[in-house]
Design a protein around this motif. Structure first.
Motif, PDB file in Angstrom:
ATOM      1  N   ARG A 212      78.984  33.060  11.619  1.00  0.00           N
ATOM      2  CA  ARG A 212      79.662  34.109  12.402  1.00  0.00           C
ATOM      3  C   ARG A 212      79.705  33.740  13.891  1.00  0.00           C
ATOM      4  O   ARG A 212      80.676  34.045  14.580  1.00  0.00           O
ATOM      5  CB  ARG A 212      78.971  35.449  12.197  1.00  0.00           C
ATOM      6  CG  ARG A 212      79.201  36.052  10.820  1.00  0.00           C
ATOM      7  CD  ARG A 212      78.776  37.508  10.761  1.00  0.00           C
ATOM      8  NE  ARG A 212      79.123  38.085   9.481  1.00  0.00           N
ATOM      9  CZ  ARG A 212      78.312  38.149   8.429  1.00  0.00           C
ATOM     10  NH1 ARG A 212      77.081  37.660   8.545  1.00  0.00           N
ATOM     11  NH2 ARG A 212      78.710  38.676   7.285  1.00  0.00           N
ATOM     12  N   ARG A 242      86.172  37.565   5.751  1.00  0.00           N
ATOM     13  CA  ARG A 242      86.010  38.571   4.701  1.00  0.00           C
ATOM     14  C   ARG A 242      85.184  37.999   3.547  1.00  0.00           C
ATOM     15  O   ARG A 242      84.342  38.698   2.963  1.00  0.00           O
ATOM     16  CB  ARG A 242      87.385  39.032   4.199  1.00  0.00           C
ATOM     17  CG  ARG A 242      87.321  40.009   3.015  1.00  0.00           C
ATOM     18  CD  ARG A 242      86.575  41.308   3.354  1.00  0.00           C
ATOM     19  NE  ARG A 242      87.247  42.039   4.414  1.00  0.00           N
ATOM     20  CZ  ARG A 242      88.255  42.882   4.209  1.00  0.00           C
ATOM     21  NH1 ARG A 242      88.702  43.121   2.978  1.00  0.00           N
ATOM     22  NH2 ARG A 242      88.812  43.517   5.222  1.00  0.00           N
ATOM     23  N   ASP A 245      81.658  38.217   4.483  1.00  0.00           N
ATOM     24  CA  ASP A 245      81.201  39.602   4.317  1.00  0.00           C
ATOM     25  C   ASP A 245      80.875  39.899   2.850  1.00  0.00           C
ATOM     26  O   ASP A 245      79.878  40.573   2.554  1.00  0.00           O
ATOM     27  CB  ASP A 245      82.271  40.578   4.804  1.00  0.00           C
ATOM     28  CG  ASP A 245      82.461  40.547   6.313  1.00  0.00           C
ATOM     29  OD1 ASP A 245      81.559  40.071   7.019  1.00  0.00           O
ATOM     30  OD2 ASP A 245      83.528  41.005   6.777  1.00  0.00           O
ATOM     31  N   LYS A 249      77.477  41.139   1.180  1.00  0.00           N
ATOM     32  CA  LYS A 249      77.488  42.402   0.436  1.00  0.00           C
ATOM     33  C   LYS A 249      76.933  42.222  -0.969  1.00  0.00           C
ATOM     34  O   LYS A 249      76.262  43.116  -1.518  1.00  0.00           O
ATOM     35  CB  LYS A 249      78.919  42.935   0.373  1.00  0.00           C
ATOM     36  CG  LYS A 249      79.078  44.269  -0.307  1.00  0.00           C
ATOM     37  CD  LYS A 249      80.532  44.705  -0.288  1.00  0.00           C
ATOM     38  CE  LYS A 249      80.743  46.012  -1.019  1.00  0.00           C
ATOM     39  NZ  LYS A 249      82.183  46.418  -1.014  1.00  0.00           N
TER      40      LYS A 249
END
Length: 292
Positions: A212, A242, A245, A249
């Protein structure tokens, strides 16, 4: 089948996130970037599809010789034939193509990386250099855009490494730096046997944060004057971020499964990125797109 059709089929069949970013480019740039992507797939497949390192080395040397033939205007392979107009139209450097092949050769010689510095060289060769070539094809005015392309390529490769930890381990490869494994108490045998240890989540979270930070650095380098020209890279960034992410998750259970975004999700992310960028362009002063 024409060389351009060969490259198009190669790109479309891969299901890569990169393919969706190409859809929004002008035709001449789309042809060039598709040929570049097909080249990357060809040399990557040499390493992934051949179990014998000696055979892979011979094939990679053939590709180095083919790059020489390409720059002598005598390409033999459909991919390099398709690249012919790109290297002249966008002034693509020969050494970048050789650097990509050198990165693929690292996969034959090196299956562990002691430090992040060592891993960075690999990422630079197989991903950042592709980003630099892509920036030439997309066009730019400000040389800070090259820093953006370099860091974005590294961020993409780190994301790929995190997604593929389990798949790579089954091939005997561990790209996560050994210094980081030691820091979080993760053993090589845990990765090779597909067993999540106590520190594995912390290790993956640490590496994801590192990725990131490279996304953030890349976007900080990109001048507003080049955002429109570099919209394909922005699309790829949205898709890859994404994916990162989704890995988090899911709890980073990458040793036993491979997380992917659906084709519909990638297309939606591509479309919404273009929509947001167009709104940004309308608010900006009129400016004519150029390329080097």
């Amino acid at each position: 089948m024409t060389p351009d059709q060969y490259c198009q089929d190669k790109a479309a069949s891969s299901g890569s996130s990169f393919y969706y970013s190409f859809l929004f480019l002008p035709r001449h740039r789309r042809r060039a970037i598709t040929a570049l992507y097909a080249f990357c797939r060809e040399v990557d497949d040499v390493v992934d599809d051949n179990r014998t390192p000696e055979v892979s080395r011979v094939k990679l040397q053939w590709w180095k010789d083919e790059i020489d033939r390409l720059f002598d205007a005598q390409p033999q392979h459909p991919v390099t034939q398709a690249l012919q107009s790109a290297i002249t139209g966008f002034d693509l450097p020969r050494e970048y193509f050789i650097e990509i092949i050198d990165g693929m050769e690292m996969d034959l010689e090196q299956h562990r990386y002691a430090t992040f510095k060592e891993l960075s060289l690999y990422c630079y060769r197989v991903a950042s250099v592709v980003g630099l070539l892509s920036a030439e094809i997309f066009g730019y005015r400000d040389r800070h855009t090259l820093k953006y392309a370099r860091d974005l390529g590294l961020a993409f490769q780190l994301t790929n490494i995190l997604r593929d930890v389990g798949e790579d381990a089954r091939r005997g490869r561990i790209y996560l730096p050994q210094e980081d494994l030691q820091r979080f108490g993760v053993r090589e045998t845990d990765l090779l046997q597909g067993q999540e240890s106590a520190g594995f989540y912390q290790l993956m979270a640490f590496e994801a944060q590192r990725a990131r930070e490279f996304y953030q650095r890349a976007h900080a380098h990109l001048p507003d004057t080049d955002r429109r020209a570099q919209r394909a890279g922005l699309i790829m960034s949205r898709i890859y971020e994404r994916l990162l992410d989704e890995l988090e998750k899911d709890g980073f259970h990458v040793l036993t499964r491979r997380i992917n975004l659906t084709a519909l999700a990638k297309l939606w992310l591509a479309g919404t990125t273009v929509w947001h960028e167009r709104r940004r362009w309308r608010r900006a002063p009129p400016d004519r797109e150029q390329s080097r």
